[in-house]
Write a protein that holds these residues in place. Sequence first.
Motif, PDB file in Angstrom:
ATOM      1  N   LEU A 188       0.817  -1.207   0.000  1.00 37.90           N
ATOM      2  CA  LEU A 188       0.000   0.000   0.000  1.00 37.90           C
ATOM      3  C   LEU A 188       0.854   1.261   0.000  1.00 37.90           C
ATOM      4  O   LEU A 188       0.633   2.175  -0.803  1.00 37.90           O
ATOM      5  N   PHE A 189       1.845   1.325   0.884  1.00 36.91           N
ATOM      6  CA  PHE A 189       2.671   2.533   0.952  1.00 36.91           C
ATOM      7  C   PHE A 189       3.526   2.711  -0.308  1.00 36.91           C
ATOM      8  O   PHE A 189       3.690   3.832  -0.795  1.00 36.91           O
ATOM      9  N   THR A 190       4.054   1.619  -0.833  1.00 33.06           N
ATOM     10  CA  THR A 190       4.875   1.758  -2.042  1.00 33.06           C
ATOM     11  C   THR A 190       4.017   2.071  -3.262  1.00 33.06           C
ATOM     12  O   THR A 190       4.541   2.553  -4.280  1.00 33.06           O
ATOM     13  N   SER A 191       2.727   1.827  -3.191  1.00 33.27           N
ATOM     14  CA  SER A 191       1.817   2.206  -4.273  1.00 33.27           C
ATOM     15  C   SER A 191       1.377   3.662  -4.157  1.00 33.27           C
ATOM     16  O   SER A 191       1.301   4.387  -5.164  1.00 33.27           O
ATOM     17  N   LEU A 192       1.116   4.111  -2.928  1.00 34.11           N
ATOM     18  CA  LEU A 192       0.548   5.449  -2.720  1.00 34.11           C
ATOM     19  C   LEU A 192       1.598   6.559  -2.730  1.00 34.11           C
ATOM     20  O   LEU A 192       1.363   7.632  -3.302  1.00 34.11           O
ATOM     21  N   ILE A 193       2.727   6.330  -2.077  1.00 38.23           N
ATOM     22  CA  ILE A 193       3.705   7.415  -1.896  1.00 38.23           C
ATOM     23  C   ILE A 193       4.228   7.940  -3.236  1.00 38.23           C
ATOM     24  O   ILE A 193       4.253   9.170  -3.449  1.00 38.23           O
ATOM     25  N   PRO A 194       4.620   7.081  -4.194  1.00 34.42           N
ATOM     26  CA  PRO A 194       5.054   7.631  -5.491  1.00 34.42           C
ATOM     27  C   PRO A 194       3.910   8.270  -6.281  1.00 34.42           C
ATOM     28  O   PRO A 194       4.131   9.208  -7.051  1.00 34.42           O
ATOM     29  N   ALA A 195       2.691   7.761  -6.078  1.00 35.57           N
ATOM     30  CA  ALA A 195       1.547   8.274  -6.837  1.00 35.57           C
ATOM     31  C   ALA A 195       1.119   9.657  -6.372  1.00 35.57           C
ATOM     32  O   ALA A 195       0.561  10.441  -7.149  1.00 35.57           O
ATOM     33  N   PHE A 196       1.383   9.958  -5.086  1.00 38.19           N
ATOM     34  CA  PHE A 196       0.971  11.246  -4.509  1.00 38.19           C
ATOM     35  C   PHE A 196       2.142  11.872  -3.748  1.00 38.19           C
ATOM     36  O   PHE A 196       2.143  11.932  -2.513  1.00 38.19           O
ATOM     37  N   PRO A 197       3.155  12.356  -4.465  1.00 43.00           N
ATOM     38  CA  PRO A 197       4.359  12.877  -3.805  1.00 43.00           C
ATOM     39  C   PRO A 197       4.120  14.125  -2.960  1.00 43.00           C
ATOM     40  O   PRO A 197       4.942  14.447  -2.096  1.00 43.00           O
ATOM     41  N   ARG A 198       2.999  14.820  -3.162  1.00 42.32           N
ATOM     42  CA  ARG A 198       2.727  16.042  -2.381  1.00 42.32           C
ATOM     43  C   ARG A 198       1.877  15.761  -1.145  1.00 42.32           C
ATOM     44  O   ARG A 198       1.523  16.689  -0.417  1.00 42.32           O
ATOM     45  N   ILE A 199       1.562  14.489  -0.917  1.00 41.71           N
ATOM     46  CA  ILE A 199       0.835  14.107   0.293  1.00 41.71           C
ATOM     47  C   ILE A 199       1.804  13.490   1.289  1.00 41.71           C
ATOM     48  O   ILE A 199       2.660  12.674   0.922  1.00 41.71           O
ATOM     49  N   GLU A 200       1.687  13.885   2.555  1.00 41.04           N
ATOM     50  CA  GLU A 200       2.443  13.249   3.628  1.00 41.04           C
ATOM     51  C   GLU A 200       1.596  12.088   4.158  1.00 41.04           C
ATOM     52  O   GLU A 200       0.513  12.295   4.690  1.00 41.04           O
ATOM     53  N   PHE A 201       2.110  10.882   3.994  1.00 44.02           N
ATOM     54  CA  PHE A 201       1.380   9.701   4.448  1.00 44.02           C
ATOM     55  C   PHE A 201       1.855   9.274   5.830  1.00 44.02           C
ATOM     56  O   PHE A 201       3.055   9.293   6.129  1.00 44.02           O
ATOM     57  N   GLY A 202       0.903   8.902   6.664  1.00 42.71           N
ATOM     58  CA  GLY A 202       1.221   8.422   7.999  1.00 42.71           C
ATOM     59  C   GLY A 202       0.667   7.032   8.215  1.00 42.71           C
ATOM     60  O   GLY A 202      -0.133   6.521   7.418  1.00 42.71           O
ATOM     61  N   ALA A 203       1.082   6.416   9.318  1.00 41.34           N
ATOM     62  CA  ALA A 203       0.598   5.088   9.700  1.00 41.34           C
ATOM     63  C   ALA A 203       0.035   5.157  11.111  1.00 41.34           C
ATOM     64  O   ALA A 203       0.754   5.504  12.053  1.00 41.34           O
ATOM     65  N   HIS A 204      -1.242   4.870  11.225  1.00 40.01           N
ATOM     66  CA  HIS A 204      -1.884   4.747  12.538  1.00 40.01           C
ATOM     67  C   HIS A 204      -2.307   3.290  12.663  1.00 40.01           C
ATOM     68  O   HIS A 204      -3.370   2.885  12.185  1.00 40.01           O
ATOM     69  N   LEU A 205      -1.429   2.496  13.275  1.00 36.80           N
ATOM     70  CA  LEU A 205      -1.603   1.047  13.282  1.00 36.80           C
ATOM     71  C   LEU A 205      -2.095   0.557  14.641  1.00 36.80           C
ATOM     72  O   LEU A 205      -1.685   1.072  15.687  1.00 36.80           O
ATOM     73  N   HIS A 206      -2.961  -0.417  14.600  1.00 34.38           N
ATOM     74  CA  HIS A 206      -3.375  -1.141  15.798  1.00 34.38           C
ATOM     75  C   HIS A 206      -2.874  -2.569  15.639  1.00 34.38           C
ATOM     76  O   HIS A 206      -3.088  -3.184  14.592  1.00 34.38           O
ATOM     77  N   ALA A 207      -2.207  -3.070  16.656  1.00 31.45           N
ATOM     78  CA  ALA A 207      -1.591  -4.386  16.528  1.00 31.45           C
ATOM     79  C   ALA A 207      -1.410  -5.014  17.899  1.00 31.45           C
ATOM     80  O   ALA A 207      -1.510  -4.341  18.934  1.00 31.45           O
ATOM     81  N   SER A 208      -1.123  -6.299  17.911  1.00 30.17           N
ATOM     82  CA  SER A 208      -0.799  -6.974  19.165  1.00 30.17           C
ATOM     83  C   SER A 208       0.644  -6.655  19.528  1.00 30.17           C
ATOM     84  O   SER A 208       1.442  -6.262  18.663  1.00 30.17           O
ATOM     85  N   PRO A 209       1.016  -6.816  20.803  1.00 29.85           N
ATOM     86  CA  PRO A 209       2.408  -6.552  21.194  1.00 29.85           C
ATOM     87  C   PRO A 209       3.407  -7.424  20.451  1.00 29.85           C
ATOM     88  O   PRO A 209       4.581  -7.091  20.358  1.00 29.85           O
ATOM     89  N   PHE A 210       2.933  -8.547  19.902  1.00 27.45           N
ATOM     90  CA  PHE A 210       3.835  -9.505  19.278  1.00 27.45           C
ATOM     91  C   PHE A 210       4.280  -9.088  17.879  1.00 27.45           C
ATOM     92  O   PHE A 210       5.338  -9.511  17.428  1.00 27.45           O
ATOM     93  N   ASN A 211       3.479  -8.293  17.188  1.00 26.23           N
ATOM     94  CA  ASN A 211       3.855  -7.928  15.820  1.00 26.23           C
ATOM     95  C   ASN A 211       3.930  -6.426  15.599  1.00 26.23           C
ATOM     96  O   ASN A 211       4.102  -5.974  14.477  1.00 26.23           O
ATOM     97  N   ALA A 212       3.807  -5.636  16.658  1.00 26.70           N
ATOM     98  CA  ALA A 212       3.746  -4.184  16.523  1.00 26.70           C
ATOM     99  C   ALA A 212       5.005  -3.617  15.864  1.00 26.70           C
ATOM    100  O   ALA A 212       4.924  -2.823  14.926  1.00 26.70           O
ATOM    101  N   VAL A 213       6.164  -4.008  16.347  1.00 24.46           N
ATOM    102  CA  VAL A 213       7.414  -3.458  15.809  1.00 24.46           C
ATOM    103  C   VAL A 213       7.622  -3.896  14.367  1.00 24.46           C
ATOM    104  O   VAL A 213       8.109  -3.121  13.524  1.00 24.46           O
ATOM    105  N   ASP A 214       7.230  -5.115  14.044  1.00 27.16           N
ATOM    106  CA  ASP A 214       7.349  -5.583  12.656  1.00 27.16           C
ATOM    107  C   ASP A 214       6.514  -4.715  11.716  1.00 27.16           C
ATOM    108  O   ASP A 214       6.924  -4.436  10.586  1.00 27.16           O
ATOM    109  N   MET A 215       5.339  -4.304  12.181  1.00 24.73           N
ATOM    110  CA  MET A 215       4.483  -3.451  11.366  1.00 24.73           C
ATOM    111  C   MET A 215       5.146  -2.094  11.098  1.00 24.73           C
ATOM    112  O   MET A 215       5.121  -1.578   9.982  1.00 24.73           O
ATOM    113  N   VAL A 216       5.721  -1.527  12.138  1.00 21.67           N
ATOM    114  CA  VAL A 216       6.422  -0.241  12.007  1.00 21.67           C
ATOM    115  C   VAL A 216       7.594  -0.379  11.051  1.00 21.67           C
ATOM    116  O   VAL A 216       7.817   0.478  10.173  1.00 21.67           O
ATOM    117  N   LYS A 217       8.348  -1.447  11.201  1.00 22.84           N
ATOM    118  CA  LYS A 217       9.511  -1.696  10.341  1.00 22.84           C
ATOM    119  C   LYS A 217       9.109  -1.746   8.874  1.00 22.84           C
ATOM    120  O   LYS A 217       9.750  -1.123   8.018  1.00 22.84           O
TER     121      LYS A 217
END
Length: 283
Positions: free
Chosen positions: A187-216
Amino acid sequence: MVKIIECPRDAMQGIKEFIPTELKIKYINQLLKAGFDTIDFGSFVSPTAVPQMSDTVKVLEQLDLSGSKSKLLAIIANVRGAQDAASHNEIYYLGFPLSLSETFQKRNTNKSIEEAFAQVREIQSICEIHKKEFVVYLSMGFGNPYGDPYDVEYVKDFTGKLFDIGVRIVSLSDTIGIAKKEDLQYLFTSLIPAFPRIEFGAHLHASPFNAVDMVKEAYKAGCRRFDGAIKGFGGCPMAKDDLVGNIPTEKMIEYFISHDINTGVDLNALEEAMAIAGKVFPQ
């Protein structure tokens, strides 16, 4: 450099027992000392819908912004909330939840997507008049459990409409923690090049077990704006009965520091905030 948005509002909003206003003030004032880019501190929504946030104005009046580099963000759910929030000079960002899922949009704001888009146009105008920055959170940003339509082209179409309205900050929200690592990458690699003037953020909800992997994965895909909440508290009370926690801010920062990525956060002030968090949130 990454932008860390600390979200005490998101962490608090689903807690049924009312957190004393003075304790909220103490906690957020400590967060303001920590050097986060932004503090998502409260919301201008119906107190019936989210009772925990009914004291947002009282909290705002007692926040000490002197010497803090953090900007304040308030969540709003309609035009009236935007007008109320925009009247406060201390607030820099207005955040609006716009769902990619028709079912969730109705559940969250009692509006259809079409009606919500009409509100987005009005809120963008309010932000321009009052010199506020507008952040649109795309709820159910990585799919939904309702069977509503979803694919990357659908997200692109949504984003294009937001860009045409004038929105320049879009945060993809994994509202119920269903995103997979490959979803983040795609998703991010599709959106960021398509809309270079938009600042994209991530607001993720996850379990403690995979949270850091999601951020990475989001970082590797080009995202540089991340929402989190100390100790991973919180979640969306409108999504389902069991709250899926936020990304633990301290774990996210630990990951970035270990990879020599600057967060701008004062670790000593963060540690003090974490100590106060133990009194704010039920254990």
